[in-house]
Design a protein around this motif. Sequence first.
Motif, PDB file in Angstrom:
ATOM      1  N   SER A  14      80.082  -2.364  98.927  1.00 46.30           N
ATOM      2  CA  SER A  14      81.267  -1.611  98.511  1.00 46.30           C
ATOM      3  C   SER A  14      82.552  -2.207  99.052  1.00 46.30           C
ATOM      4  CB  SER A  14      81.142  -0.161  98.992  1.00 46.30           C
ATOM      5  OG  SER A  14      81.179  -0.108 100.416  1.00 46.30           O
ATOM      6  N   GLY A  15      82.448  -3.031 100.090  1.00 53.06           N
ATOM      7  CA  GLY A  15      83.630  -3.598 100.721  1.00 53.06           C
ATOM      8  C   GLY A  15      84.250  -2.713 101.773  1.00 53.06           C
ATOM      9  N   GLY A  16      83.691  -1.526 101.967  1.00 52.05           N
ATOM     10  CA  GLY A  16      84.229  -0.606 102.964  1.00 52.05           C
ATOM     11  C   GLY A  16      83.479  -0.671 104.280  1.00 52.05           C
ATOM     12  N   GLU A  17      83.758   0.299 105.134  1.00 48.38           N
ATOM     13  CA  GLU A  17      83.057   0.398 106.408  1.00 48.38           C
ATOM     14  C   GLU A  17      81.605   0.795 106.180  1.00 48.38           C
ATOM     15  OE1 GLU A  17      84.228  -0.150 109.613  1.00 48.38           O
ATOM     16  OE2 GLU A  17      85.974  -1.015 108.592  1.00 48.38           O
ATOM     17  N   ALA A  18      80.740   0.303 107.046  1.00 46.79           N
ATOM     18  CA  ALA A  18      79.325   0.643 106.919  1.00 46.79           C
ATOM     19  C   ALA A  18      79.094   2.119 107.247  1.00 46.79           C
ATOM     20  CB  ALA A  18      78.491  -0.229 107.837  1.00 46.79           C
ATOM     21  N   LYS A  19      78.388   2.796 106.357  1.00 45.68           N
ATOM     22  CA  LYS A  19      77.982   4.177 106.600  1.00 45.68           C
ATOM     23  C   LYS A  19      76.512   4.260 107.013  1.00 45.68           C
ATOM     24  CE  LYS A  19      81.357   6.007 103.307  1.00 45.68           C
ATOM     25  NZ  LYS A  19      81.542   6.778 102.045  1.00 45.68           N
ATOM     26  N   GLN A  20      75.780   3.175 106.786  1.00 46.12           N
ATOM     27  CA  GLN A  20      74.383   3.059 107.195  1.00 46.12           C
ATOM     28  C   GLN A  20      74.134   1.610 107.613  1.00 46.12           C
ATOM     29  OE1 GLN A  20      74.696   3.671 103.570  1.00 46.12           O
ATOM     30  NE2 GLN A  20      75.213   5.833 103.909  1.00 46.12           N
ATOM     31  N   LEU A  21      73.038   1.406 108.321  1.00 45.21           N
ATOM     32  CA  LEU A  21      72.653   0.063 108.764  1.00 45.21           C
ATOM     33  C   LEU A  21      71.144  -0.103 108.599  1.00 45.21           C
ATOM     34  CD1 LEU A  21      73.264  -2.645 110.279  1.00 45.21           C
ATOM     35  CD2 LEU A  21      72.802  -1.389 112.408  1.00 45.21           C
ATOM     36  N   VAL A  22      70.741  -1.214 107.986  1.00 43.57           N
ATOM     37  CA  VAL A  22      69.333  -1.573 107.881  1.00 43.57           C
ATOM     38  C   VAL A  22      69.096  -2.819 108.727  1.00 43.57           C
ATOM     39  CG1 VAL A  22      67.541  -2.499 106.352  1.00 43.57           C
ATOM     40  CG2 VAL A  22      68.915  -0.541 105.632  1.00 43.57           C
ATOM     41  N   ILE A  23      68.085  -2.759 109.583  1.00 42.50           N
ATOM     42  CA  ILE A  23      67.706  -3.887 110.433  1.00 42.50           C
ATOM     43  C   ILE A  23      66.367  -4.431 109.951  1.00 42.50           C
ATOM     44  CG2 ILE A  23      67.128  -4.616 112.781  1.00 42.50           C
ATOM     45  CD1 ILE A  23      68.969  -2.392 113.806  1.00 42.50           C
ATOM     46  N   PHE A  24      66.367  -5.689 109.518  1.00 43.28           N
ATOM     47  CA  PHE A  24      65.146  -6.355 109.060  1.00 43.28           C
ATOM     48  C   PHE A  24      64.448  -7.038 110.236  1.00 43.28           C
ATOM     49  CE2 PHE A  24      67.782  -6.674 105.097  1.00 43.28           C
ATOM     50  CZ  PHE A  24      66.948  -5.948 104.259  1.00 43.28           C
ATOM     51  N   LEU A  25      63.117  -6.974 110.238  1.00 44.58           N
ATOM     52  CA  LEU A  25      62.313  -7.619 111.273  1.00 44.58           C
ATOM     53  C   LEU A  25      61.297  -8.525 110.582  1.00 44.58           C
ATOM     54  CD1 LEU A  25      61.799  -4.424 113.440  1.00 44.58           C
ATOM     55  CD2 LEU A  25      63.569  -6.186 113.704  1.00 44.58           C
ATOM     56  N   HIS A  26      61.522  -9.823 110.685  1.00 39.84           N
ATOM     57  CA  HIS A  26      60.731 -10.791 109.922  1.00 39.84           C
ATOM     58  C   HIS A  26      59.348 -11.012 110.523  1.00 39.84           C
ATOM     59  CE1 HIS A  26      61.098 -14.074 112.872  1.00 39.84           C
ATOM     60  NE2 HIS A  26      62.371 -13.713 113.040  1.00 39.84           N
ATOM     61  N   GLY A  27      58.523 -11.733 109.767  1.00 34.14           N
ATOM     62  CA  GLY A  27      57.165 -12.013 110.185  1.00 34.14           C
ATOM     63  C   GLY A  27      57.037 -13.281 111.006  1.00 34.14           C
ATOM     64  N   TYR A  28      55.826 -13.529 111.468  1.00 30.80           N
ATOM     65  CA  TYR A  28      55.504 -14.699 112.299  1.00 30.80           C
ATOM     66  C   TYR A  28      55.797 -15.995 111.530  1.00 30.80           C
ATOM     67  CZ  TYR A  28      52.567 -17.905 115.053  1.00 30.80           C
ATOM     68  OH  TYR A  28      52.105 -18.938 115.812  1.00 30.80           O
ATOM     69  N   ASP A  34      64.685 -15.034 106.293  1.00 26.28           N
ATOM     70  CA  ASP A  34      63.571 -14.745 105.396  1.00 26.28           C
ATOM     71  C   ASP A  34      63.730 -13.415 104.667  1.00 26.28           C
ATOM     72  OD1 ASP A  34      60.926 -15.523 104.405  1.00 26.28           O
ATOM     73  OD2 ASP A  34      60.198 -13.804 105.526  1.00 26.28           O
ATOM     74  N   LEU A  35      64.334 -12.416 105.316  1.00 28.39           N
ATOM     75  CA  LEU A  35      64.427 -11.085 104.723  1.00 28.39           C
ATOM     76  C   LEU A  35      65.832 -10.645 104.368  1.00 28.39           C
ATOM     77  CD1 LEU A  35      61.889  -9.058 106.929  1.00 28.39           C
ATOM     78  CD2 LEU A  35      61.490 -10.118 104.699  1.00 28.39           C
ATOM     79  N   ILE A  36      66.857 -11.331 104.857  1.00 32.97           N
ATOM     80  CA  ILE A  36      68.220 -10.832 104.660  1.00 32.97           C
ATOM     81  C   ILE A  36      68.575 -10.688 103.180  1.00 32.97           C
ATOM     82  CG2 ILE A  36      69.337 -13.102 104.773  1.00 32.97           C
ATOM     83  CD1 ILE A  36      70.661  -9.779 106.275  1.00 32.97           C
ATOM     84  N   GLY A  37      67.981 -11.512 102.332  1.00 32.02           N
ATOM     85  CA  GLY A  37      68.259 -11.436 100.896  1.00 32.02           C
ATOM     86  C   GLY A  37      67.842 -10.120 100.262  1.00 32.02           C
ATOM     87  N   VAL A  52      71.357  -6.441 108.809  1.00 32.54           N
ATOM     88  CA  VAL A  52      71.261  -7.514 109.796  1.00 32.54           C
ATOM     89  C   VAL A  52      69.792  -7.867 109.951  1.00 32.54           C
ATOM     90  CG1 VAL A  52      71.199  -5.888 111.742  1.00 32.54           C
ATOM     91  CG2 VAL A  52      71.868  -8.271 112.132  1.00 32.54           C
ATOM     92  N   SER A  53      69.527  -9.162 110.128  1.00 32.96           N
ATOM     93  CA  SER A  53      68.147  -9.648 110.210  1.00 32.96           C
ATOM     94  C   SER A  53      68.020 -10.597 111.402  1.00 32.96           C
ATOM     95  CB  SER A  53      67.769 -10.366 108.900  1.00 32.96           C
ATOM     96  OG  SER A  53      66.403 -10.675 108.853  1.00 32.96           O
ATOM     97  N   PRO A  54      67.775 -10.042 112.596  1.00 31.78           N
ATOM     98  CA  PRO A  54      67.758 -10.893 113.786  1.00 31.78           C
ATOM     99  C   PRO A  54      66.591 -11.878 113.804  1.00 31.78           C
ATOM    100  CG  PRO A  54      66.925  -8.705 114.301  1.00 31.78           C
ATOM    101  CD  PRO A  54      67.487  -8.631 112.905  1.00 31.78           C
ATOM    102  N   ASP A  55      66.864 -13.052 114.365  1.00 36.91           N
ATOM    103  CA  ASP A  55      65.791 -14.014 114.625  1.00 36.91           C
ATOM    104  C   ASP A  55      64.953 -13.492 115.788  1.00 36.91           C
ATOM    105  OD1 ASP A  55      66.890 -15.801 112.734  1.00 36.91           O
ATOM    106  OD2 ASP A  55      68.210 -16.665 114.252  1.00 36.91           O
ATOM    107  N   ALA A  56      63.642 -13.583 115.663  1.00 39.25           N
ATOM    108  CA  ALA A  56      62.773 -13.203 116.777  1.00 39.25           C
ATOM    109  C   ALA A  56      63.095 -14.057 117.996  1.00 39.25           C
ATOM    110  CB  ALA A  56      61.316 -13.359 116.366  1.00 39.25           C
ATOM    111  N   PRO A  57      62.819 -13.579 119.199  1.00 44.94           N
ATOM    112  CA  PRO A  57      63.314 -14.243 120.404  1.00 44.94           C
ATOM    113  C   PRO A  57      62.628 -15.550 120.776  1.00 44.94           C
ATOM    114  CG  PRO A  57      61.997 -12.327 120.975  1.00 44.94           C
ATOM    115  CD  PRO A  57      62.189 -12.283 119.493  1.00 44.94           C
TER     116      PRO A  57
END
Length: 219
Positions: A14-28, A34-37, A52-57
Amino acid sequence: MPALLDGPRLAPASGGEAKQLVIFLHGYGADGNDLIGLGREWAPLLPDTAFVSPDAPETIPGYFGGRQWFSLSTRSEREWEEGVLSAEPALAAFIEDEARKAGLPLSKVALVGFSQGTMMALQTGLRLPEPVAGIVAFSGHLAGATRLESEIKAKPPVLLLHGSADEVIPVAAIHLARETLAAVGVPVQWQIRPGLGHGIDGQGLLAAGRFLRACFGLD
């Protein structure tokens, strides 16, 4: 001190402020790319949602570019249980920090995991101090199921999706997860995708997007 996580991001369509957040957790063996798309696929359903889709540590030795939430060698229940326990603090810290930075309560944050990322989503999302909006669990396993009753702190709704032909984590895992979650009072939905291997198909993606809309109170 937990490892600091980061990865690719998508701002709300929407171009506005985020009203929700989804966090993706990718596989091995994958990384955050891999999932941000999937966030682009869900944008019509979730226009005010940031992703947001963080890289595993951990990097995987000898596996160029691949990352892991925890090491896999025996792929045994004990290894999975110890693995999710070791990786949980860093992920919990990341989830709470991302919510704080976005100015959102955990009730406006959802977790979406795939495979090893699903193990992490279920481990962490059920033990946060407050429930997240929901958890989508693709092609995964509920590690340490016998510990859940004594450790659970939050009971967000969970959607389990699994391919009937999954060659990596057998489809029987979805039945263990749904029965265990239901037994401790977690609202759980589940769907087996006919003929699907270890992956995500279009129908599963649509079901997950609709589930997230409902979790965020958008329907």
